[in-house]
Design a protein around this motif. Structure first.
Motif, PDB file in Angstrom:
ATOM      1  N   CYS A  42       0.835  -1.209   0.000  1.00 53.21           N
ATOM      2  CA  CYS A  42       0.000   0.000   0.000  1.00 53.21           C
ATOM      3  C   CYS A  42       0.869   1.259   0.000  1.00 53.21           C
ATOM      4  N   ILE A  43       1.942   1.238   0.773  1.00 56.31           N
ATOM      5  CA  ILE A  43       2.844   2.384   0.829  1.00 56.31           C
ATOM      6  C   ILE A  43       3.506   2.621  -0.521  1.00 56.31           C
ATOM      7  N   CYS A  44       3.777   1.528  -1.253  1.00 54.73           N
ATOM      8  CA  CYS A  44       4.534   1.612  -2.512  1.00 54.73           C
ATOM      9  C   CYS A  44       3.646   1.751  -3.745  1.00 54.73           C
ATOM     10  N   LEU A  45       2.361   1.987  -3.558  1.00 55.90           N
ATOM     11  CA  LEU A  45       1.457   2.082  -4.711  1.00 55.90           C
ATOM     12  C   LEU A  45       1.828   3.219  -5.659  1.00 55.90           C
ATOM     13  N   LYS A  46       2.475   4.251  -5.132  1.00 53.82           N
ATOM     14  CA  LYS A  46       2.856   5.382  -5.984  1.00 53.82           C
ATOM     15  C   LYS A  46       4.046   5.053  -6.870  1.00 53.82           C
ATOM     16  N   TYR A  47       4.701   3.915  -6.598  1.00 51.39           N
ATOM     17  CA  TYR A  47       5.907   3.553  -7.353  1.00 51.39           C
ATOM     18  C   TYR A  47       5.760   2.135  -7.916  1.00 51.39           C
ATOM     19  N   PRO A  48       4.760   1.912  -8.757  1.00 52.57           N
ATOM     20  CA  PRO A  48       4.474   0.552  -9.240  1.00 52.57           C
ATOM     21  C   PRO A  48       5.601  -0.075 -10.048  1.00 52.57           C
ATOM     22  N   LYS A  49       6.456   0.739 -10.656  1.00 54.49           N
ATOM     23  CA  LYS A  49       7.527   0.182 -11.489  1.00 54.49           C
ATOM     24  C   LYS A  49       8.798  -0.093 -10.686  1.00 54.49           C
ATOM     25  N   ARG A  50       8.828   0.379  -9.444  1.00 57.76           N
ATOM     26  CA  ARG A  50      10.035   0.216  -8.629  1.00 57.76           C
ATOM     27  C   ARG A  50       9.831  -0.740  -7.457  1.00 57.76           C
ATOM     28  N   HIS A  51       8.697  -1.391  -7.407  1.00 55.28           N
ATOM     29  CA  HIS A  51       8.392  -2.265  -6.278  1.00 55.28           C
ATOM     30  C   HIS A  51       7.782  -3.568  -6.786  1.00 55.28           C
ATOM     31  N   LYS A  52       8.234  -4.687  -6.237  1.00 55.69           N
ATOM     32  CA  LYS A  52       7.661  -5.982  -6.572  1.00 55.69           C
ATOM     33  C   LYS A  52       6.518  -6.265  -5.609  1.00 55.69           C
ATOM     34  N   PHE A  53       5.298  -6.287  -6.105  1.00 57.01           N
ATOM     35  CA  PHE A  53       4.112  -6.391  -5.273  1.00 57.01           C
ATOM     36  C   PHE A  53       3.813  -7.835  -4.891  1.00 57.01           C
ATOM     37  N   THR A  54       3.613  -8.045  -3.594  1.00 58.51           N
ATOM     38  CA  THR A  54       3.118  -9.334  -3.114  1.00 58.51           C
ATOM     39  C   THR A  54       1.654  -9.479  -3.467  1.00 58.51           C
ATOM     40  N   TYR A  55       0.942  -8.348  -3.526  1.00 58.70           N
ATOM     41  CA  TYR A  55      -0.491  -8.326  -3.832  1.00 58.70           C
ATOM     42  C   TYR A  55      -0.735  -7.447  -5.059  1.00 58.70           C
ATOM     43  N   PRO A  56      -0.502  -7.967  -6.258  1.00 57.94           N
ATOM     44  CA  PRO A  56      -0.700  -7.157  -7.470  1.00 57.94           C
ATOM     45  C   PRO A  56      -2.144  -6.695  -7.656  1.00 57.94           C
ATOM     46  N   SER A  57      -3.093  -7.332  -6.972  1.00 52.67           N
ATOM     47  CA  SER A  57      -4.495  -6.898  -7.068  1.00 52.67           C
ATOM     48  C   SER A  57      -4.681  -5.470  -6.581  1.00 52.67           C
ATOM     49  N   LEU A  58      -3.776  -4.995  -5.713  1.00 53.38           N
ATOM     50  CA  LEU A  58      -3.879  -3.629  -5.189  1.00 53.38           C
ATOM     51  C   LEU A  58      -3.697  -2.582  -6.275  1.00 53.38           C
ATOM     52  N   LEU A  59      -3.073  -2.970  -7.389  1.00 54.38           N
ATOM     53  CA  LEU A  59      -2.865  -2.015  -8.478  1.00 54.38           C
ATOM     54  C   LEU A  59      -4.188  -1.618  -9.128  1.00 54.38           C
ATOM     55  N   ASN A  60      -5.234  -2.397  -8.851  1.00 52.72           N
ATOM     56  CA  ASN A  60      -6.587  -2.006  -9.236  1.00 52.72           C
ATOM     57  C   ASN A  60      -7.108  -1.054  -8.162  1.00 52.72           C
ATOM     58  N   GLN A  61      -7.327   0.199  -8.502  1.00 49.81           N
ATOM     59  CA  GLN A  61      -7.713   1.201  -7.519  1.00 49.81           C
ATOM     60  C   GLN A  61      -8.994   0.822  -6.777  1.00 49.81           C
ATOM     61  N   GLN A  62      -9.863   0.068  -7.440  1.00 49.71           N
ATOM     62  CA  GLN A  62     -11.109  -0.352  -6.798  1.00 49.71           C
ATOM     63  C   GLN A  62     -10.822  -1.196  -5.559  1.00 49.71           C
ATOM     64  N   VAL A  63      -9.819  -2.060  -5.672  1.00 49.27           N
ATOM     65  CA  VAL A  63      -9.469  -2.942  -4.558  1.00 49.27           C
ATOM     66  C   VAL A  63      -8.919  -2.125  -3.397  1.00 49.27           C
ATOM     67  N   TYR A  64      -8.042  -1.185  -3.707  1.00 49.28           N
ATOM     68  CA  TYR A  64      -7.442  -0.362  -2.661  1.00 49.28           C
ATOM     69  C   TYR A  64      -8.497   0.468  -1.938  1.00 49.28           C
ATOM     70  N   LEU A  65      -9.399   1.088  -2.679  1.00 52.24           N
ATOM     71  CA  LEU A  65     -10.465   1.881  -2.066  1.00 52.24           C
ATOM     72  C   LEU A  65     -11.368   1.010  -1.204  1.00 52.24           C
ATOM     73  N   SER A  66     -11.590  -0.229  -1.640  1.00 50.97           N
ATOM     74  CA  SER A  66     -12.446  -1.133  -0.870  1.00 50.97           C
ATOM     75  C   SER A  66     -11.804  -1.494   0.471  1.00 50.97           C
ATOM     76  N   LEU A  67     -10.468  -1.592   0.511  1.00 50.29           N
ATOM     77  CA  LEU A  67      -9.785  -1.853   1.778  1.00 50.29           C
ATOM     78  C   LEU A  67     -10.000  -0.712   2.762  1.00 50.29           C
ATOM     79  N   ALA A  68     -10.275   0.478   2.237  1.00 54.16           N
ATOM     80  CA  ALA A  68     -10.563   1.637   3.086  1.00 54.16           C
ATOM     81  C   ALA A  68     -12.054   1.777   3.366  1.00 54.16           C
ATOM     82  N   ASN A  69     -12.843   0.763   2.942  1.00 53.12           N
ATOM     83  CA  ASN A  69     -14.299   0.793   3.088  1.00 53.12           C
ATOM     84  C   ASN A  69     -14.915   1.984   2.371  1.00 53.12           C
TER      85      ASN A  69
END
Length: 287
Positions: A42-69
């Protein structure tokens, strides 16, 4: 903008569905390491090309917003977020004076970190709070085991995950580990060639001490942590040095941080410095 995505997010506003999606990314989601990796992503969402995501689903903004309810239009936080997005500078104009002062602070921060700084910070803190509630509800530890090797001596000790909460049972684990951590630190300092040991105050002034001072401090400690630092230094100007971090079996510095309370208000710092002054060229030159 949040409004633009509202009709798309609604399909994922079910928390269980979002967690199921994240579980597909990482089956170990509901562990200390899994939740910690989620917050790091979540912290590294602003740097998608410089971070290897354990949860690539977070790159979908809908998923991230849903985590914030957010996203179904029924949350008060969503209205706050909508106001920030629609008028970043003026969203707090109807607030008390102290809140306006806070708004000026974040406006200035935005000039450094970008115009969406306040929004991104708001979203992340909301997500983090929700994940911490999930962690507490499931009884997932906020402590992980750290393995280190210094001067050819292997050691493992519990340490706090920064973005997770510390459960009551975690506090017991951390406090029980203190004597062995201090014992390990003292053993490293005393190995030949012996390190120079200092007590470091809040102004970073160093006072030479013996290992007895470290051992005497142990009685009031709730958390103990060991860190090491080593650098290759390059002279870049008159009395100006630039360091590049390196790994060494016998580090330049071994640091021990002793926490005296659970509120992170009281600390004792010890620093062990390698006796070879060539590790610290500015000191060697001065003498």
């Amino acid at each position: 903008m949040l409004i633009k995505y509202r009709h798309k997010v609604k399909a994922m506003s079910n928390p269980a569905a979002v967690l199921q999606l994240l579980l597909q990314d990482n089956p170990n989601l509901f562990t200390t390491e899994g939740l910690s990796a989620l917050l790091e992503d979540c912290i590294c969402l602003k740097y998608p090309k410089r971070h290897k995501f354990t949860y690539p689903s977070l790159l979908n903004q809908q998923v991230y917003l849903s985590l914030a309810n957010l996203g179904d239009g029924s949350n008060e936080d969503e209205e706050i977020l909508r106001r920030i997005l629609s008028d970043p500078k003026g969203w707090c104009m109807d607030a008390p004076a102290e809140v306006k002062e806070g708004g000026k602070f974040y406006d200035n921060m935005g000039k450094v970190f970008g115009p969406r700084f306040g929004t991104d910070l708001f979203l992340y803190h909301t997500v983090r709070d929700n994940i911490q509630k999930l962690q507490k509800r499931l009884g997932i530890s906020g402590v992980r085991t750290r393995n280190i090797s210094v001067r050819d001596r292997l050691f493992s000790f519990p340490t706090v995950e920064d973005q997770l909460i510390t459960l009551d049972e975690d506090r017991v684990t951390l406090q029980q580990a203190v004597p062995e951590i201090i014992k390990y630190f003292v053993s490293l300092v005393q190995m030949q060639p012996a390190y120079k040991l200092f007590l470091v105050d809040r102004e970073e002034q160093k006072t030479s001490v013996s290992v007895t001072a470290v051992e005497n401090a142990a009685s009031n400690v709730v958390i103990a942590e060991i860190y090491t630092e080593s650098y290759n230094w390059e002279l870049t100007g008159a009395n100006c040095w630039r360091g590049k971090s390196v790994e060494r079996l016998d580090p330049d510095e071994i640091r021990l941080t002793l926490h005296l309370d659970w509120d992170e208000n009281k600390f004792i710092f010890f620093e062990a410095q390698h006796p070879n002054l060539s590790r610290f060229p500015w000191l060697d030159t001065a003498e």
